[in-house]
Enzyme design. Sequence first.
Site, PDB file in Angstrom:
ATOM      1  N   HIS A  20      42.003   5.766   2.455  1.00  0.00           N
ATOM      2  CA  HIS A  20      42.556   4.855   1.364  1.00  0.00           C
ATOM      3  C   HIS A  20      43.192   6.468   1.152  1.00  0.00           C
ATOM      4  O   HIS A  20      42.229   7.791   0.561  1.00  0.00           O
ATOM      5  CB  HIS A  20      40.841   5.255   0.786  1.00  0.00           C
ATOM      6  CG  HIS A  20      40.257   3.287   1.313  1.00  0.00           C
ATOM      7  ND1 HIS A  20      39.813   2.566   0.175  1.00  0.00           N
ATOM      8  CD2 HIS A  20      40.087   2.706   2.146  1.00  0.00           C
ATOM      9  CE1 HIS A  20      39.746   1.364   0.340  1.00  0.00           C
ATOM     10  NE2 HIS A  20      40.251   1.576   1.774  1.00  0.00           N
ATOM     11  N   TYR A  29      35.910   1.647  -9.825  1.00  0.00           N
ATOM     12  CA  TYR A  29      34.964   1.533 -10.204  1.00  0.00           C
ATOM     13  C   TYR A  29      35.252   1.390 -11.707  1.00  0.00           C
ATOM     14  O   TYR A  29      36.309   2.324 -12.416  1.00  0.00           O
ATOM     15  CB  TYR A  29      34.514   3.326 -10.270  1.00  0.00           C
ATOM     16  CG  TYR A  29      34.641   4.067  -8.905  1.00  0.00           C
ATOM     17  CD1 TYR A  29      35.153   4.612  -7.712  1.00  0.00           C
ATOM     18  CD2 TYR A  29      32.825   4.161  -8.784  1.00  0.00           C
ATOM     19  CE1 TYR A  29      34.567   4.977  -6.536  1.00  0.00           C
ATOM     20  CE2 TYR A  29      32.072   5.338  -7.816  1.00  0.00           C
ATOM     21  CZ  TYR A  29      33.490   5.309  -6.501  1.00  0.00           C
ATOM     22  OH  TYR A  29      33.101   5.979  -5.603  1.00  0.00           O
ATOM     23  N   LYS A  32      28.592  10.074  -2.750  1.00  0.00           N
ATOM     24  CA  LYS A  32      28.359  11.954  -1.894  1.00  0.00           C
ATOM     25  C   LYS A  32      27.220  11.265  -0.909  1.00  0.00           C
ATOM     26  O   LYS A  32      26.749  12.719   0.355  1.00  0.00           O
ATOM     27  CB  LYS A  32      28.197  12.960  -2.884  1.00  0.00           C
ATOM     28  CG  LYS A  32      29.685  12.639  -3.290  1.00  0.00           C
ATOM     29  CD  LYS A  32      29.994  14.028  -2.479  1.00  0.00           C
ATOM     30  CE  LYS A  32      31.687  13.901  -3.581  1.00  0.00           C
ATOM     31  NZ  LYS A  32      33.411  13.265  -2.299  1.00  0.00           N
ATOM     32  N   TYR A  55      35.806  14.189  -5.252  1.00  0.00           N
ATOM     33  CA  TYR A  55      35.955  12.476  -4.484  1.00  0.00           C
ATOM     34  C   TYR A  55      36.513  13.050  -2.323  1.00  0.00           C
ATOM     35  O   TYR A  55      35.137  12.503  -1.968  1.00  0.00           O
ATOM     36  CB  TYR A  55      37.029  11.173  -4.811  1.00  0.00           C
ATOM     37  CG  TYR A  55      36.354  10.956  -4.374  1.00  0.00           C
ATOM     38  CD1 TYR A  55      35.398   9.944  -5.234  1.00  0.00           C
ATOM     39  CD2 TYR A  55      37.319   9.559  -4.030  1.00  0.00           C
ATOM     40  CE1 TYR A  55      34.958   8.493  -4.830  1.00  0.00           C
ATOM     41  CE2 TYR A  55      36.648   8.139  -3.208  1.00  0.00           C
ATOM     42  CZ  TYR A  55      35.585   7.541  -3.718  1.00  0.00           C
ATOM     43  OH  TYR A  55      35.205   6.172  -3.582  1.00  0.00           O
ATOM     44  N   PRO A 110      24.938   7.524  -6.487  1.00  0.00           N
ATOM     45  CA  PRO A 110      25.993   6.970  -5.111  1.00  0.00           C
ATOM     46  C   PRO A 110      27.230   6.604  -5.868  1.00  0.00           C
ATOM     47  O   PRO A 110      28.050   6.080  -5.218  1.00  0.00           O
ATOM     48  CB  PRO A 110      25.355   5.237  -4.738  1.00  0.00           C
ATOM     49  CG  PRO A 110      24.189   4.020  -6.012  1.00  0.00           C
ATOM     50  CD  PRO A 110      24.082   5.635  -7.063  1.00  0.00           C
TER      51      PRO A 110
HETATM   52  C1  PHB Z   1      29.961   1.768  -0.651  1.00  0.00           C
HETATM   53  O1  PHB Z   1      31.102   0.773  -0.395  1.00  0.00           O
HETATM   54  O2  PHB Z   1      28.731   1.200  -0.868  1.00  0.00           O
HETATM   55  C2  PHB Z   1      29.921   2.585  -1.955  1.00  0.00           C
HETATM   56  C3  PHB Z   1      31.303   2.844  -1.909  1.00  0.00           C
HETATM   57  C4  PHB Z   1      31.492   3.653  -2.851  1.00  0.00           C
HETATM   58  C5  PHB Z   1      30.203   4.555  -4.124  1.00  0.00           C
HETATM   59  C6  PHB Z   1      29.322   4.176  -3.340  1.00  0.00           C
HETATM   60  C7  PHB Z   1      29.061   2.326  -1.992  1.00  0.00           C
HETATM   61  O3  PHB Z   1      30.635   5.432  -4.492  1.00  0.00           O
END
Ligand code: PHB
Length: 393
Positions: A72, A201, A297, A384, A293
């Site tokens: 990505h 997000y 990280k 990130y 989450p």
């Molecule tokens: C996930 O794909 O489960 C996932 C992706 C990004 C995050 C947390 C979980 O920040």
Amino acid sequence: MKTRVAIIGAGPSGLLLGQLLHTRGIDNVIVERQSAAYVLGRIRAGVLEQGTVDLLHTAGVAERMDRVGMVHEGVELAFDDKVRRIDLKEHAGGRTVTVYGQTEITHDLMDAREAVGATSVYEAADVTPHDVDTERPYLTFVRGGETVRLDCDYIAGCDGFHGIARKSFPKHVLTEYERVYPFGWLGVLSDTPPVSDEIIYAGHERGFALCSMRSPTRSRYYVQVPQGESADNWSDDRFWEELRRRLPGEVSSRLVTGPSIEKSIAPLRSFVAEPMQHGRLFLAGDAAHIVPPTGAKGLNLAASDVATLFELFVAIYERDRTDLIERYSPTCLRRIWGAERFSWFMTHLLHRFSDNAFDRRVQLADLEYYTSSTAGMTAVAENYVGLPYERLE
Ligand code: PHB
Ligand code: APR
């Protein structure tokens, strides 16, 4: 039994450390409380920093990730009925992230360990470290009703947040820092095409939402729910409806829904234990720290601890550098606090903490800034994709 490094826990930290040590001929044994099938049944996140990808290459377990992992180059932040893309490559010096599930990594590591014939003891009860502040530490555990003693040079506590390793540090040497958030994430896995090629997000006034994926045909979605909420209260229909409401119209109109194949709630917590070493016992991964989450990280921090612990064991066994032992904890902790800060920041940027309208306006101003100013986007992007690894020497 006897080995050089006794590893407690067969999660990503323990398995990765074991595999890396194997590449340098450093004998190790993994002792795990659960069965291998149980460990593989856990659904976890899956965004890998370049450093984690590189480490999986060093460990010789990257073949499947290279084939099916998804690189990505950007990440999306949604708010106020719009989507803003942060170009990671542009704002983080050409670096990217790779989407590949933690469950798949665990699978690859277990297969590799089996192929080289290294010893793993699953379903070991009452694992206990002994004499860690002497030169002859050992573990004991109960397997099939019998107590087994495993003598070793060093013990790696890779046994997660609820493990025994951290708890066996003397009380007076350990300081714990913690923040528990008043909400959790309700997650759904479904065999539907992801709503976007990139991770979204969303910071909506009803609460946070996340659109992620495991493959081009498997999606992973989350919505923020109050603390104490039960997944049983959430039918698939209710989940999809709530997710839709939190996404901008242009995204929700594309959302493909379907039956959930997994649905569970994860609490959000920030936690750090200091120091990460006592005598010949070392902590790595979730045993020493937890991040919410939101910054993706958790697994990456576990990998960077393991990189440092691996560097240390190589220096000890190949160059007799036991003087570096005391550098392990401060070296790891500098990077950990950077990631704790970023995860805390992303959590505040995107979640609903109160119904105070002033707070919401500030949050929207923050979202505007971090998705439009070059400085703002750089701050998000460089964290990130992952802060740099620090060497012990
Ligand atoms: C996930 O794909 O489960 C996932 C992706 C990004 C995050 C947390 C979980 O920040
Ligand atoms: N004895 C033996 N094994 C134990 C014990 C014990 N007393 N306690 C826990 N374990 C095992 C658990 O069953 C688990 O398999 O240790 C392992 C720890 O694995 P994880 O919790 O996955 O921790 P870690 O390997 O550090 O991985 C960190 O996992 O939770 C995510 O966000 C986190 O992605 C990050 C990654």
